[in-house]
Design an enzyme around this catalytic site. Structure first.
Site, PDB file in Angstrom:
ATOM      1  CE  LYS A   1      22.342  -1.498 -25.337  1.00 16.96           C
ATOM      2  NZ  LYS A   1      22.206  -0.045 -25.102  1.00 16.96           N
TER       3      LYS A   1
ATOM      4  CE1 TYR B   1      33.249   5.503 -22.468  1.00 15.58           C
ATOM      5  CE2 TYR B   1      32.656   5.140 -24.749  1.00 15.58           C
ATOM      6  CZ  TYR B   1      32.532   4.814 -23.427  1.00 15.58           C
ATOM      7  OH  TYR B   1      31.701   3.802 -23.045  1.00 15.58           O
TER       8      TYR B   1
ATOM      9  NE  ARG C   1      25.942  -2.545 -25.234  1.00 14.37           N
ATOM     10  CZ  ARG C   1      26.314  -2.661 -26.503  1.00 14.37           C
ATOM     11  NH1 ARG C   1      26.680  -3.867 -26.970  1.00 14.37           N
ATOM     12  NH2 ARG C   1      26.344  -1.630 -27.311  1.00 14.37           N
TER      13      ARG C   1
ATOM     14  CG  HIS D   1      28.154   0.468 -18.634  1.00 15.36           C
ATOM     15  ND1 HIS D   1      27.736  -0.552 -19.467  1.00 15.36           N
ATOM     16  CD2 HIS D   1      28.020   1.604 -19.357  1.00 15.36           C
ATOM     17  CE1 HIS D   1      27.356  -0.055 -20.618  1.00 15.36           C
ATOM     18  NE2 HIS D   1      27.521   1.248 -20.596  1.00 15.36           N
TER      19      HIS D   1
ATOM     20  CG  HIS E   1      29.325   2.472 -29.007  1.00 17.74           C
ATOM     21  ND1 HIS E   1      30.354   3.293 -28.602  1.00 17.74           N
ATOM     22  CD2 HIS E   1      28.842   1.903 -27.857  1.00 17.74           C
ATOM     23  CE1 HIS E   1      30.477   3.228 -27.285  1.00 17.74           C
ATOM     24  NE2 HIS E   1      29.580   2.400 -26.824  1.00 17.74           N
TER      25      HIS E   1
ATOM     26  NE  ARG F   1      29.644  -0.704 -23.553  1.00 16.12           N
ATOM     27  CZ  ARG F   1      29.808  -1.279 -24.731  1.00 16.12           C
ATOM     28  NH1 ARG F   1      30.530  -2.384 -24.830  1.00 16.12           N
ATOM     29  NH2 ARG F   1      29.257  -0.779 -25.824  1.00 16.12           N
TER      30      ARG F   1
END
Length: 351
Positions: free
Chosen positions: A185, A291, A160, A256, A282, A259
């Site tokens: 995150k 995806y 990210r 992104h 994730h 990414r």
């Protein structure tokens, strides 16, 4: 009933979000922006100063009016509206936990539903497009060396933009098998190995890296020799993508996008989706499943591995004779009379 709203808000941002929930500074700033907009809207609508506002002023009606204001006046998308509502919900959940007397109002605000949004297909670059992007920087300049290293690191790790911006020199290991440690995150760390090309590009950049403050440990610096920001990286990608052969109708290339590109190329190389999910950091593998929905080549290869059904060929259908006969019943009004069986005439009886 009045309340010390500023006290709640200060504890929410200074203690609850960063310490109890462990949100990153970027997430805290996003929550801050949402609450600032709400307070300003409520103050203007109720004709009060921000300091005079209480929890009772942030009623369900006020919050709904604020959400409408975002879409109608500020022209925000439904996604932005939902993001602001999520921050408001979180604040009221905190207030109710701190003071249960506000639980009824909290429940009303938190019951405001999110709006449905369209599911946008993730945009990614094909192998030729990403190679053109990586080759765009001018390697004879210091800025070009930095940009080449930054682009390679983005594509190599699928990180990210916030993770790239937050990198420090100590997060790199370039001796032996190169690797980088990323903080994602929720302050979760993960390590990614580096290609030899990425290691060489980083070494070339570090050899000429000259921060304005010698004590600055940020990995990537901008033209003013200060830590580069998210918008600086977005600007670099926009500039270099304009130099490629990408069609004008293609969506803009953002961090992104890179990414998404890393994720798609890892999946198309045959890697297990669970490992790709771990690579990207994730928290939920269902995020990675998205995806699979956008790669028709991958779907086609999956279908080719499965034998198709062997259906028996059915004979051509024909209309039964009885249906033909029934259809002929309407050919004329006297059809029934004409086809009625003949009967012998009655004999005459003498008087």
């Amino acid at each position: 009933m009045t309340s010390p709203l500023p006290t709640f808000i200060q504890r929410f941002f200074s203690h609850y979000l960063p310490l109890q929930r462990g949100l990153s500074s970027h997430s805290v700033w996003a929550y801050r922006d949402a609450i600032k907009l709400l307070l300003r809207f409520a103050a203007e609508t109720l004709r009060k100063s921000v300091e005079a506002l209480g929890v009772e002023d942030l009623s369900e009606h006020t919050v709904l009016a604020f959400l409408d204001h975002l879409e109608v006046v500020r022209l925000c998308s439904a996604r932005t509206r939902n993001a602001r509502l999520a921050a408001i919900r979180s604040l009221f959940a905190f207030i109710a936990r701190e003071d249960p007397s506000w639980l009824p109002q909290s429940q009303k605000v938190r019951s405001i539903p999110l709006k449905r949004t369209e599911h946008n297909t993730a945009h990614y670059l094909h192998e030729k497009q990403i190679q053109e992007l990586l080759d765009a920087p001018d390697l004879t300049s210091a800025a070009g060396l930095r940009d080449r290293a930054l682009l390679l690191l983005l594509y190599n790790t699928g990180a990210r933009v916030s993770e790239i911006v937050g990198l420090k020199l100590a997060d790199l290991r370039l001796d032996g098998a190169g690797q980088v440690q990323l903080r994602g995150k929720g302050n979760k760390y993960r390590s990614c190995p580096l290609w030899p090309e990425t290691v060489r590009a980083l070494r070339a950049y570090l050899a000429q890296r000259l921060p304005k403050d010698p004590a600055d440990q940020s990995l990537f610096l901008n033209a003013r020799r200060l830590p580069i920001g998210r918008f600086g990286i977005r600007h670099l990608l926009s500039r270099y993508s304009s130099q490629t052969s990408a069609p004008a109708s293609q969506p803009p290339v953002t961090p992104h996008t890179i990414r998404h590109t890393t994720a798609m190329h890892l999946l198309r190389a045959g890697n297990d989706i669970a490992m790709v999910s771990y690579w990207l950091g994730h928290a939920d593998i269902n995020t990675t499943h998205a995806y699979l929905e956008i790669d028709m080549d991958l779907k086609r290869r999956m279908l080719e591995k499965m034998d198709g059904p062997h259906a028996r060929k059915k004979p051509a259908w024909h209309r039964p004779d009885i249906l033909e006969w029934l259809e002929d019943l309407k050919s004329g009004p006297n059809y029934v009379q004409a086809n009625r069986p003949k009967t012998a005439s009655r004999a005459k009886v003498a008087p």
